[in-house]
Write a protein that holds these residues in place. Structure first.
Motif, PDB file in Angstrom:
ATOM      1  N   THR A  38       0.850  -1.193   0.000  1.00  0.00           N
ATOM      2  CA  THR A  38       0.000   0.000   0.000  1.00  0.00           C
ATOM      3  C   THR A  38       0.882   1.237   0.000  1.00  0.00           C
ATOM      4  O   THR A  38       1.802   1.360   0.822  1.00  0.00           O
ATOM      5  N   VAL A  39       0.629   2.137  -0.941  1.00  0.00           N
ATOM      6  CA  VAL A  39       1.358   3.406  -1.010  1.00  0.00           C
ATOM      7  C   VAL A  39       0.380   4.531  -0.698  1.00  0.00           C
ATOM      8  O   VAL A  39      -0.691   4.617  -1.316  1.00  0.00           O
ATOM      9  N   VAL A  40       0.719   5.363   0.280  1.00  0.00           N
ATOM     10  CA  VAL A  40      -0.091   6.538   0.600  1.00  0.00           C
ATOM     11  C   VAL A  40       0.637   7.752   0.050  1.00  0.00           C
ATOM     12  O   VAL A  40       1.753   8.072   0.464  1.00  0.00           O
ATOM     13  N   LEU A  41       0.000   8.417  -0.901  1.00  0.00           N
ATOM     14  CA  LEU A  41       0.608   9.518  -1.636  1.00  0.00           C
ATOM     15  C   LEU A  41      -0.093  10.819  -1.259  1.00  0.00           C
ATOM     16  O   LEU A  41      -1.304  10.948  -1.422  1.00  0.00           O
ATOM     17  N   SER A  42       0.681  11.776  -0.757  1.00  0.00           N
ATOM     18  CA  SER A  42       0.141  13.099  -0.474  1.00  0.00           C
ATOM     19  C   SER A  42       0.434  14.005  -1.659  1.00  0.00           C
ATOM     20  O   SER A  42       1.575  14.056  -2.133  1.00  0.00           O
ATOM     21  N   SER A  43      -0.590  14.705  -2.159  1.00  0.00           N
ATOM     22  CA  SER A  43      -0.367  15.544  -3.329  1.00  0.00           C
ATOM     23  C   SER A  43      -1.419  16.635  -3.434  1.00  0.00           C
ATOM     24  O   SER A  43      -2.551  16.475  -2.987  1.00  0.00           O
ATOM     25  N   HIS A  44      -1.024  17.757  -4.041  1.00  0.00           N
ATOM     26  CA  HIS A  44      -2.012  18.772  -4.419  1.00  0.00           C
ATOM     27  C   HIS A  44      -2.139  18.814  -5.947  1.00  0.00           C
ATOM     28  O   HIS A  44      -2.861  19.653  -6.484  1.00  0.00           O
ATOM     29  N   LEU A  45      -1.458  17.895  -6.635  1.00  0.00           N
ATOM     30  CA  LEU A  45      -1.488  17.850  -8.101  1.00  0.00           C
ATOM     31  C   LEU A  45      -2.580  16.893  -8.564  1.00  0.00           C
ATOM     32  O   LEU A  45      -2.484  15.682  -8.381  1.00  0.00           O
ATOM     33  N   LEU A  46      -3.622  17.441  -9.178  1.00  0.00           N
ATOM     34  CA  LEU A  46      -4.789  16.632  -9.505  1.00  0.00           C
ATOM     35  C   LEU A  46      -4.496  15.615 -10.604  1.00  0.00           C
ATOM     36  O   LEU A  46      -4.963  14.477 -10.536  1.00  0.00           O
ATOM     37  N   ALA A  47      -3.727  16.009 -11.608  1.00  0.00           N
ATOM     38  CA  ALA A  47      -3.428  15.077 -12.700  1.00  0.00           C
ATOM     39  C   ALA A  47      -2.656  13.880 -12.172  1.00  0.00           C
ATOM     40  O   ALA A  47      -2.919  12.730 -12.543  1.00  0.00           O
TER      41      ALA A  47
ATOM     42  N   PHE B 146     -12.889  18.853  -7.465  1.00  0.00           N
ATOM     43  CA  PHE B 146     -12.104  19.413  -6.377  1.00  0.00           C
ATOM     44  C   PHE B 146     -12.546  20.842  -6.065  1.00  0.00           C
ATOM     45  O   PHE B 146     -12.753  21.209  -4.905  1.00  0.00           O
ATOM     46  N   MET B 147     -12.709  21.649  -7.101  1.00  0.00           N
ATOM     47  CA  MET B 147     -13.114  23.039  -6.895  1.00  0.00           C
ATOM     48  C   MET B 147     -14.505  23.115  -6.285  1.00  0.00           C
ATOM     49  O   MET B 147     -14.776  23.958  -5.429  1.00  0.00           O
ATOM     50  N   GLU B 148     -15.368  22.207  -6.699  1.00  0.00           N
ATOM     51  CA  GLU B 148     -16.743  22.231  -6.197  1.00  0.00           C
ATOM     52  C   GLU B 148     -16.809  21.895  -4.717  1.00  0.00           C
ATOM     53  O   GLU B 148     -17.507  22.549  -3.943  1.00  0.00           O
ATOM     54  N   ILE B 149     -16.059  20.862  -4.292  1.00  0.00           N
ATOM     55  CA  ILE B 149     -16.222  20.415  -2.906  1.00  0.00           C
ATOM     56  C   ILE B 149     -15.310  21.130  -1.922  1.00  0.00           C
ATOM     57  O   ILE B 149     -15.604  21.177  -0.729  1.00  0.00           O
ATOM     58  N   THR B 150     -14.186  21.704  -2.409  1.00  0.00           N
ATOM     59  CA  THR B 150     -13.292  22.410  -1.477  1.00  0.00           C
ATOM     60  C   THR B 150     -13.481  23.919  -1.531  1.00  0.00           C
ATOM     61  O   THR B 150     -13.104  24.620  -0.591  1.00  0.00           O
ATOM     62  N   GLY B 151     -14.039  24.403  -2.648  1.00  0.00           N
ATOM     63  CA  GLY B 151     -14.177  25.848  -2.797  1.00  0.00           C
ATOM     64  C   GLY B 151     -12.865  26.545  -3.055  1.00  0.00           C
ATOM     65  O   GLY B 151     -12.736  27.748  -2.869  1.00  0.00           O
ATOM     66  N   THR B 152     -11.842  25.784  -3.489  1.00  0.00           N
ATOM     67  CA  THR B 152     -10.528  26.370  -3.739  1.00  0.00           C
ATOM     68  C   THR B 152     -10.054  26.051  -5.138  1.00  0.00           C
ATOM     69  O   THR B 152     -10.446  25.058  -5.746  1.00  0.00           O
TER      70      THR B 152
END
Length: 310
Positions: free
Chosen positions: A186-195, A295-301
């Motif tokens: 299992t790999v847990v990846l933290s990212s802010h890059l949507l692609a 992402f934009m819809e649910i986070t508002g960012t």
């Protein structure tokens, strides 16, 4: 002991406060065994703090975190875990091989032969004896991943592993991460890059301002937010009718027609309900949301800046 329900990570009301700032707020999370799991969120959303609590680096203010069914801070549990959190730190005067041997020795992780195998795995075999100071940013990131894999851990945390990489480096690291999630690890990846997240991850948790706001497979999450674009003989009347249908989440004017958020499988009901009131459909097209729109819809960012939309 292993978790009996197929989850490698379970948190319940996990919270971290720094004075008046709540970095992670009542996080209840389930990470399934195997594959790549994404922590997705803008910078400052609590991703790294959550990883820190799971790795025993940050003490939670309240709540509980378990890995393999045992407390996350338990030394025996952490021996089954590898991590690259924030920018990896190595000795610049040592080679890639020398750095891995050093960290293998102090961590007592795996056999000496593992070092060469991991260097080949991350495509550093030809530069294994070059000093770390001569490595490109992409090579440094790949050495960090190799270090996280010492001891063949069952669970690997990677925090923003493609930060600062050029496009070629991003592709290299992305392919490596996808391969790492095969074979039961299992790999847990933290990212802010949507692609990156959309291409690599099987499941995601979306964090915003320290809160969990969505969790599941990317396909499921996007399907829930799919919709329909339609044009009718009377869009004004159609908008009023559709807004009154219980299962329709939202109706708005869009590109000379109407955009309806709701189940695509029930499209025939829209056509029927409009026809009953003498409004007829000229065009009806399924609309699939992108991860960025979701992402934009649910986070508002805005996903690229992390700033709130105006």
């Amino acid at each position: 002991m292993s978790s009996q329900n197929g989850h490698v990570i379970e948190t319940t009301d996990l919270t971290k406060r720094y004075g008046d700032v709540v970095a992670v707020n009542n996080l209840t999370l389930r990470v399934p065994r195997g594959g790549v799991f994404g922590f997705l969120g803008p910078n400052g959303s609590g991703k790294t703090t959550t990883m820190g609590m799971l790795l025993g680096l940050v003490h939670p203010t309240s709540g509980e975190a378990r890995i393999f069914g045992d407390p996350a801070r338990h030394p025996a549990t952490l021996r089954r875990v590898g991590a690259m959190v924030e920018t990896p730190t190595f000795y610049p005067y040592l080679s890639g091989r020398g750095n891995l041997r050093y960290f293998q020795g102090i961590g007592r992780r795996g056999a000496p032969a593992d070092v060469d195998r991991l260097l080949e795995l991350v495509d550093l075999g030809k530069r294994a004896d070059s000093k770390y100071s001569t490595y490109s940013l992409g090579m440094k990131q790949r050495l960090g991943i190799a270090c996280a894999l010492l001891g063949d851990p069952e669970l690997v945390f990677l925090d923003e592993p493609t930060n600062g990489l050029d496009p070629a480096g991003v592709v290299e690291v992305r392919e490596l991460i996808r391969d790492l999630g095969k074979g039961g690890r299992t790999v847990v990846l933290s990212s802010h890059l949507l692609a990156e997240t959309e291409l690599v991850c099987d499941n995601v948790a979306v964090l915003s301002r320290g809160r969990l706001i969505a969790q599941g497979s990317i396909k499921e999450l996007l399907r829930q937010h799919d919709g329909l674009r339609l044009r009718t003989t009377d869009d004004t009347k159609a908008q009023a009718i559709l807004s009154g249908i219980r299962w329709v989440e939202h109706v708005e004017r869009h590109d000379g027609g109407l955009l309806v958020t709701g189940s695509q499988a029930r499209a025939w009901e829209l056509s029927r309900d409009l026809a009953v009131q003498q409004v007829y459909v000229n065009e009806l097209v399924p609309v699939h949301r992108s991860l960025e729109e979701f992402f934009m819809e649910i986070t508002g960012t805005d996903p690229t800046t992390g700033k709130e939309r105006s």
